[in-house]
Design an enzyme around this catalytic site. Structure first.
Site, mmCIF file in Angstrom:
data_model
loop_
_atom_site.group_PDB
_atom_site.id
_atom_site.type_symbol
_atom_site.label_atom_id
_atom_site.label_comp_id
_atom_site.label_asym_id
_atom_site.label_seq_id
_atom_site.Cartn_x
_atom_site.Cartn_y
_atom_site.Cartn_z
ATOM 1 N N LYS B 49 54.269 -33.803 -71.125
ATOM 2 C CA LYS B 49 52.799 -33.817 -71.051
ATOM 3 C C LYS B 49 52.196 -34.242 -72.393
ATOM 4 O O LYS B 49 52.675 -33.848 -73.452
ATOM 5 C CB LYS B 49 52.320 -32.414 -70.680
ATOM 6 N N ASN B 73 42.766 -37.614 -60.734
ATOM 7 C CA ASN B 73 42.835 -36.413 -61.568
ATOM 8 C C ASN B 73 41.973 -36.547 -62.801
ATOM 9 O O ASN B 73 41.797 -37.632 -63.356
ATOM 10 C CB ASN B 73 44.293 -36.094 -61.941
ATOM 11 N N ASN B 103 54.978 -37.683 -75.276
ATOM 12 C CA ASN B 103 53.735 -38.437 -75.136
ATOM 13 C C ASN B 103 52.701 -37.809 -76.065
ATOM 14 O O ASN B 103 52.526 -36.596 -76.077
ATOM 15 C CB ASN B 103 53.290 -38.356 -73.667
ATOM 16 N N ASN B 131 49.739 -42.551 -75.895
ATOM 17 C CA ASN B 131 48.724 -42.748 -74.872
ATOM 18 C C ASN B 131 47.441 -43.236 -75.544
ATOM 19 O O ASN B 131 46.769 -42.464 -76.225
ATOM 20 C CB ASN B 131 48.500 -41.424 -74.138
ATOM 21 N N CYS B 134 42.709 -42.726 -74.484
ATOM 22 C CA CYS B 134 41.730 -41.670 -74.800
ATOM 23 C C CYS B 134 40.516 -42.220 -75.512
ATOM 24 O O CYS B 134 40.575 -43.225 -76.188
ATOM 25 C CB CYS B 134 42.308 -40.640 -75.731
ATOM 26 N N GLY B 247 53.550 -46.571 -62.155
ATOM 27 C CA GLY B 247 52.397 -46.669 -61.268
ATOM 28 C C GLY B 247 52.798 -46.727 -59.801
ATOM 29 O O GLY B 247 53.239 -47.764 -59.312
ATOM 30 N N GLY B 248 52.685 -45.603 -59.120
ATOM 31 C CA GLY B 248 52.865 -45.573 -57.679
ATOM 32 C C GLY B 248 54.281 -45.693 -57.171
ATOM 33 O O GLY B 248 54.502 -45.946 -55.985
ATOM 34 N N GLY B 269 55.637 -40.628 -61.370
ATOM 35 C CA GLY B 269 54.709 -39.513 -61.550
ATOM 36 C C GLY B 269 54.321 -38.847 -60.263
ATOM 37 O O GLY B 269 55.022 -37.968 -59.752
ATOM 38 N N THR B 270 53.222 -39.305 -59.693
ATOM 39 C CA THR B 270 52.604 -38.671 -58.535
ATOM 40 C C THR B 270 53.564 -38.468 -57.354
ATOM 41 O O THR B 270 53.469 -37.469 -56.646
ATOM 42 C CB THR B 270 51.379 -39.508 -58.109
HETATM 43 C C1 LIG Z 1 48.088 -35.003 -63.063
HETATM 44 C C2 LIG Z 1 48.398 -36.156 -63.987
HETATM 45 C C3 LIG Z 1 48.437 -35.941 -65.360
HETATM 46 C C4 LIG Z 1 48.715 -37.000 -66.232
HETATM 47 N N1 LIG Z 1 48.760 -36.763 -67.581
HETATM 48 C C5 LIG Z 1 49.062 -37.783 -68.437
HETATM 49 C C6 LIG Z 1 49.169 -37.567 -69.852
HETATM 50 O O1 LIG Z 1 49.016 -36.436 -70.328
HETATM 51 N N2 LIG Z 1 49.447 -38.632 -70.652
HETATM 52 C C7 LIG Z 1 49.653 -39.888 -70.147
HETATM 53 O O2 LIG Z 1 49.920 -40.823 -70.911
HETATM 54 N N3 LIG Z 1 49.594 -40.121 -68.811
HETATM 55 C C8 LIG Z 1 49.296 -39.099 -67.955
HETATM 56 N N4 LIG Z 1 49.243 -39.343 -66.595
HETATM 57 C C9 LIG Z 1 49.497 -40.711 -66.088
HETATM 58 C C10 LIG Z 1 50.914 -40.840 -65.540
HETATM 59 O O3 LIG Z 1 51.869 -40.615 -66.555
HETATM 60 C C11 LIG Z 1 51.132 -42.236 -64.923
HETATM 61 O O4 LIG Z 1 50.931 -43.222 -65.903
HETATM 62 C C12 LIG Z 1 50.181 -42.508 -63.770
HETATM 63 O O5 LIG Z 1 49.978 -41.355 -63.002
HETATM 64 C C13 LIG Z 1 50.681 -43.628 -62.850
HETATM 65 O O6 LIG Z 1 51.940 -43.319 -62.301
HETATM 66 P P1 LIG Z 1 52.155 -42.623 -60.844
HETATM 67 O O7 LIG Z 1 51.364 -43.423 -59.875
HETATM 68 O O8 LIG Z 1 53.628 -42.681 -60.616
HETATM 69 O O9 LIG Z 1 51.648 -41.230 -60.978
HETATM 70 C C14 LIG Z 1 48.962 -38.295 -65.714
HETATM 71 C C15 LIG Z 1 48.931 -38.479 -64.326
HETATM 72 C C16 LIG Z 1 48.658 -37.447 -63.455
HETATM 73 C C17 LIG Z 1 48.639 -37.702 -61.979
#
Ligand SMILES: Cc1cc2nc3c(=O)[nH]c(=O)nc-3n(C[C@H](O)[C@H](O)[C@H](O)COP(=O)(O)O)c2cc1C
Ligand SMILES: Cc1cc2nc3c(=O)[nH]c(=O)nc-3n(C[C@H](O)[C@H](O)[C@H](O)COP(=O)(O)OP(=O)(O)OC[C@H]3O[C@@H](n4cnc5c(N)ncnc54)[C@H](O)[C@@H]3O)c2cc1C
Ligand code: FES
Lengths: 272, 311
Positions: B49, B73, B103, B131, B134, B247-248, B269-270
């Protein structure tokens, strides 16, 4: 905690739009504590995407557990279409349940609507411990919606019912039923624990009444969830100032909290 | 290892991963949250995280809402801060036999540098993922990623203060993702990861309010995959440094889209919310794909996309 694909061994509508699903999974049934929940997914494909959280409403037989749910949206609508013999994805048991401890004293369980689900499991557990029969108070919108521990789970326990429209039992909110119970407990100087689950406004009122009567109070909260594991930080609620942290995760620190851990002025924010 | 098993190891710049599937930041906590379900060391790596210098409370609830094939989110980068991370989370991560990526983020260039500095020399951290999505509080809250020059400055600062490989995580919320990609490459980044979430919004029509307390949020999940693949395609064409696709991704086929396009690894991720074992299933699927096609090394698949016009 288990990730599994158990079989639905029974599934019936117990009130209009409310269903009891029985899932045969001994590992979860054995490990689960009242107040814990499972994340369910009955859909394949990516839409809907996320699992939905549901309280475990009781052990059923040797190796199964129940989920009592109300159809409110897409996920629960899909759930309602599942048939006996189908398998669904289950993750659980998750979260912290009700603290019942070895202590003596009386229990009052207060549920609103389908919020009775975790309280059924708690009642079942307390009944199994001999002399700990709780008072069970439950409020519903009307007679049609009533879910009683006897009808749903065949528990040997009489519930006191309140309905908003007065079609069964007391006419008014379930908190009206709570007050006389708390008064008796306060009079007798009994150590009393109130365990509640229902809409945020009801829980806030229950917490206030319990506090005023000097009873301890535990509440089971809801929020939207993604992971159920404490990883996404998506399910938080506002913590009371003395907690020392601004937010609590419903899936990890909860879903059952001591009432004083929650910032009631901001509980249920966003849920219509 | 079975003789028939394909070699899943991949190199991402200076990093050597045991396989190309990592858990994405913010979706896997600090790794341990998933431990009751499977051994996180089976993954090619985990990205923890997003970490800031000081603890951050994050946004008020509601923080998440489901969307078609995805979710929105607005967690608000809640985290426990560097000090508690090092005390409470790192010891377990140090024992974990896989690549650990931390991260990091900041609200000023200096803060990025300070987080990187605080992690300098710390054992058990194999790389930083920066990241840059921000808001920069010193520039009216405009996100660093929207300005290639700021993106480069963050990268340089982190590189100066850090002794670890630096992966810069790009945001899709820009007009041309190649601009920050090239700027960050020039600044010396070892690798890129993309994409972060796409800014979105959901309205609750009954309440006539935004579904999230923060009003806007980040869209993730299968809904964003084609956008992510397109951006990875654009970036691998433009830069020389390795790219990690995010991504996805929910299935092995999805991961293959990114690898074939040229990503050297992927983050999931998701999809891990819908199925906590998704990462392992993706790994199985990758092995199966290679085996059934007689591919010995997954690296042989990377960047094999044919784009000549034979349609
Ligand atoms: C609940 C949640 C929290 C996330 N927190 C971070 C974060 O703290 N730092 C970051 O760089 N990306 C964060 N992301 C982005 C994910 O790492 C990822 O880049 C993004 O969700 C796309 O991938 P996915 O479609 O597989 O989830 C977060 C995503 C979600 C859904
Ligand atoms: C720990 C926990 C235990 C729960 N136990 C039960 C239970 O035993 N029985 C039961 O019927 N329900 C229970 N719920 C609520 C249940 O999870 C939601 O009703 C369900 O997720 C709705 O899914 P859906 O796809 O049908 O609705 P959606 O289409 O997702 O949403 C329909 C409506 O419900 C609201 N909603 C969505 N998720 C939640 C939620 N988690 N809490 C409150 N409102 C929500 C939405 O904002 C929307 O207005 C529990 C929730 C939690 C967090
Ligand atoms: S649902 Fe992910 S942290 Fe609670």
């Amino acid at each position: 905690m288990f990730e599994c694909e158990p079989e639905i061994t029974a599934h019936r509508e117990v009130a209009p739009g409310t269903y009891l699903m029985t899932l045969r999974e001994a590992s979860i049934a054995k490990q689960a504590r009242p107040g814990q929940f499972v994340m369910l997914r009955a859909f394949s494909g990516m839409d809907p995407l996320l699992r939905r959280p549901f309280s475990i409403c009781g052990r059923i037989g040797e190796d199964a557990f129940g989920v009592l749910y109300r159809v409110v949206g897409r996920g629960t609508a899909v759930l309602a279409k599942q048939r006996t013999g189908d398998r669904i994805q289950v993750l659980g048991p998750l979260g912290n349940g009700f603290q019942t401890g070895p202590a003596s004293g009386s229990f009052i369980l207060a549920g609103g609507g389908v919020g009775v689900a975790p309280l059924f499991f708690l009642a079942q557990t307390l009944l199994g411990q001999g002399d700990r029969t709780p008072a069970f108070l439950a409020g519903f919108s009307g007679k049609q919606e009533v879910l009683s521990p006897g009808d749903v789970l065949q528990l040997d326990l009489e519930a006191e019912i309140a309905t908003e429209d007065g079609t069964l039992g007391h006419a008014g909110p379930v908190t009206d039923l709570l007050e006389p119970h708390l008064a008796v407990c306060a009079e007798q100087g009994n150590k009393t624990t109130v365990c509640a689950c229902g809409p945020p406004a009801m829980l806030e009122r229950v917490a206030a009444l319990a506090r005023a009567a000097g009873a301890s109070c535990q509440v089971s909260l809801e929020s939207a969830m993604a992971c159920g594991l404490g990883a996404c930080l998506g399910c938080t609620v506002h913590a009371a100032p003395q907690e020392g942290i601004p937010y609590l995760r419903v899936c990890r620190e909860g879903p059952v909290f001591p009432a004083e851990a929650v910032d009631w002025s901001r509980a249920g924010a966003g849920w219509s | 290892m079975n003789e028939m098993d394909p070699d899943l190891t991949v190199r991402v710049g200076p990093l050597r991963l045991k396989n190309p599937v990592l858990a994405a930041s913010g979706t896997f906590g600090y790794g341990r949250e998933f431990e009751p379900l499977f051994d996180p060391a089976l993954l090619g790596g985990i990205v923890v995280k997003g970490l800031s210098l000081e603890p951050r409370a994050g946004n008020p609830p509601p923080r998440i809402v489901e969307t078609p094939c995805g979710m929105l989110n607005a967690i608000g980068l809640a985290n426990i801060g560097v000090k508690r991370f090092l005390e409470e989370k790192l010891p377990w991560l140090q024992r974990l036999d896989t690549t650990v990526v931390v991260n990091i983020y900041g609200h000023s260039v200096e803060e990025y540098g300070e987080v990187a500095g605080a992690l300098r020399g710390v054992e058990g951290i194999d790389a930083l993922e920066v990241n840059i999505s921000c808001p920069n509080v010193k520039q009216g809250g405009m996100a660093f990623c929207t300005d290639p020059m700021m993106s480069a400055r963050v990268t340089e600062t982190v590189l100066e203060r850090s002794d670890k490989p630096v992966i810069v995580k790009l945001s899709p919320n820009v007009t041309d993702i190649r601009e920050p990609a090239l700027a960050v490459e020039k600044a010396g980044a070892h690798a890129l990861s993309l994409i972060n979430t796409i800014t979105g919004m959901v309205v609750d029509v009954e309440a006539r309010r935004p579904a999230l307390a923060n009003v806007k949020g980040g869209l993730s999940g299968p809904a964003i995959r084609p956008v992510a693949v397109r951006m990875v395609y654009e970036v691998v064409e433009a830069v020389r440094i390795p790219v990690i696709g995010v991504g996805g991704i929910a299935t092995a086929k999805d991961a293959l889209e990114f690898l074939i396009t040229g990503a050297r690894a992927v983050e999931v991720g998701t999809a891990g919310f819908a199925d906590p074992l998704a990462t392992l299933k993706i790994l199985d699927g990758l092995s199966g794909f290679c085996r059934s096609r007689g591919i010995d090394r997954v690296e042989d698949l990377i960047g094999t996309l044919e784009t000549d016009r034979r349609f």
